[in-house]
Design a protein around this motif. Structure first.
Motif, PDB file in Angstrom:
ATOM      1  N   GLY A 187       0.801  -1.225   0.000  1.00 56.51           N
ATOM      2  CA  GLY A 187       0.000   0.000   0.000  1.00 56.51           C
ATOM      3  C   GLY A 187       0.828   1.268   0.000  1.00 56.51           C
ATOM      4  N   ASN A 216      -8.956  -2.490  -1.089  1.00 56.84           N
ATOM      5  CA  ASN A 216      -9.318  -1.119  -1.490  1.00 56.84           C
ATOM      6  C   ASN A 216     -10.840  -0.967  -1.605  1.00 56.84           C
ATOM      7  OD1 ASN A 216      -9.801   1.287  -2.994  1.00 56.84           O
ATOM      8  ND2 ASN A 216      -7.716   1.204  -3.787  1.00 56.84           N
ATOM      9  N   GLU A 245     -12.067   0.128  -5.310  1.00 59.29           N
ATOM     10  CA  GLU A 245     -11.453  -0.519  -6.475  1.00 59.29           C
ATOM     11  C   GLU A 245     -12.458  -1.249  -7.355  1.00 59.29           C
ATOM     12  OE1 GLU A 245      -8.565  -3.950  -6.073  1.00 59.29           O
ATOM     13  OE2 GLU A 245      -7.171  -2.286  -6.371  1.00 59.29           O
TER      14      GLU A 245
END
Length: 300
Positions: free
Chosen positions: A12, A68, A71
């Motif tokens: 990340g 996420n 996403e």
């Protein structure tokens, strides 16, 4: 001898930037799916497997792992993944610490500003306000409960939960997606553009984690959000101003976003404000409290 800090969510944006920030004072280890460097150790959350040697002499864990939110569309399967990637990963850490009889000085967990719910209103939320009742709130509530267990079960002296706003970075995230359309003259606010968009500069979010790591008095939940409140429309216009681009197009209608993203569109079309008073009162100082300065730094 340097204290050992274990960071999850190694791939990340925050993990890598934070590691650069603290690596001179701490010995950094990462948990990752695929080991590529000497200070990386493998784990598989779905299988419940972990390289236990990563825990030798560890003093602090900074738990950043989590799929996420924006996403993919929120199918039933994706919703399960968003929750399990946060809670199951924490449980695996907790179980292994318990098995090895290790007590941490601190367990510092990522969390979300969506704890308070996804709704556009005039209230400015503080850490002692109750949670919301939508899906993102549910994710954050379960995320924080998983973190709290480390203190409840005496596996960490303190637990810090960093309720993170939208992180602005030139490398990834919302800003990286917003800049190209504006740069090519097709950018515009989303929906009404009046939804609040809590934000924070990548430098400041990493500094908050460092601050939490170094200050033993920091305990509990903290809003990691800039003191300056802005809307989606404000952010879009300010990016255009910094890039010296006009905004020709009308706002993107909300129904288009709902068609494109389904339930996820709620997180784009709604947003409330949160207070940074608690972290500032603890002694933290923002390097980029002002949006214009933040964008000039990131888009220079």
């Amino acid at each position: 001898m340097k204290e050992v800090v274990l960071i999850t969510g190694a791939s990340g944006m925050i993990a890598r930037e934070l590691a650069k920030k603290i690596e001179h004072e701490y010995s950094i280890r990462f948990l990752t799916r695929k080991k590529k460097q000497d200070n990386e150790y493998e784990w598989n959350i779905e299988k419940g497997s972990i390289d236990e040697t990563v825990f030798e002499n560890v003093s602090h864990i900074i738990h950043l792992a989590g799929a996420n939110i924006s996403e993919k569309r929120w199918t039933a399967e994706r919703k399960k993944e968003l929750i399990s990637s946060r809670t199951d990963s924490a449980q695996l850490l907790l179980d292994t610490l318990k098995k090895r009889n290790i007590r941490l000085k601190s367990f510092i967990s990522a969390s979300g500003i969506n704890f308070y719910g996804t709704k556009t209103e005039e209230k400015i939320y503080e850490e002692n306000d109750p949670p919301g009742n939508d899906f993102l709130s549910e994710v954050v509530i379960l995320w924080e409960k998983a973190a709290d267990r480390f203190k409840e079960q005496h596996l960490a002296e303190r637990v810090v939960k960093i309720r993170t706003a939208v992180v602005l970075s030139e490398k990834d995230g919302a800003l990286r997606k917003m800049v190209p359309p504006i740069k090519y003259y097709i950018g515009s606010p989303l929906g009404s553009g009046k939804q609040y968009m809590p934000w924070i500069h990548i430098e400041d979010i990493c500094s908050i984690y460092e601050f939490a790591l170094k200050n033993s008095s920091v305990d509990g939940a903290y809003n990691a959000v800039s003191p300056q409140h802005i809307t989606n429309g404000d952010l879009t216009k300010e990016i255009a101003r910094v890039l010296k681009r006009p905004l020709f197009f009308p706002n993107v209608p909300g129904f288009i976003l709902k068609l494109m993203f389904g339930e996820l569109a709620t997180a784009i079309l709604e947003g409330s404000r949160a207070s940074s008073f608690k972290i500032q009162k603890a002694g933290f100082r923002f390097a980029f409290p002002d949006l214009n300065n933040a964008l000039r730094d990131l888009l220079k």
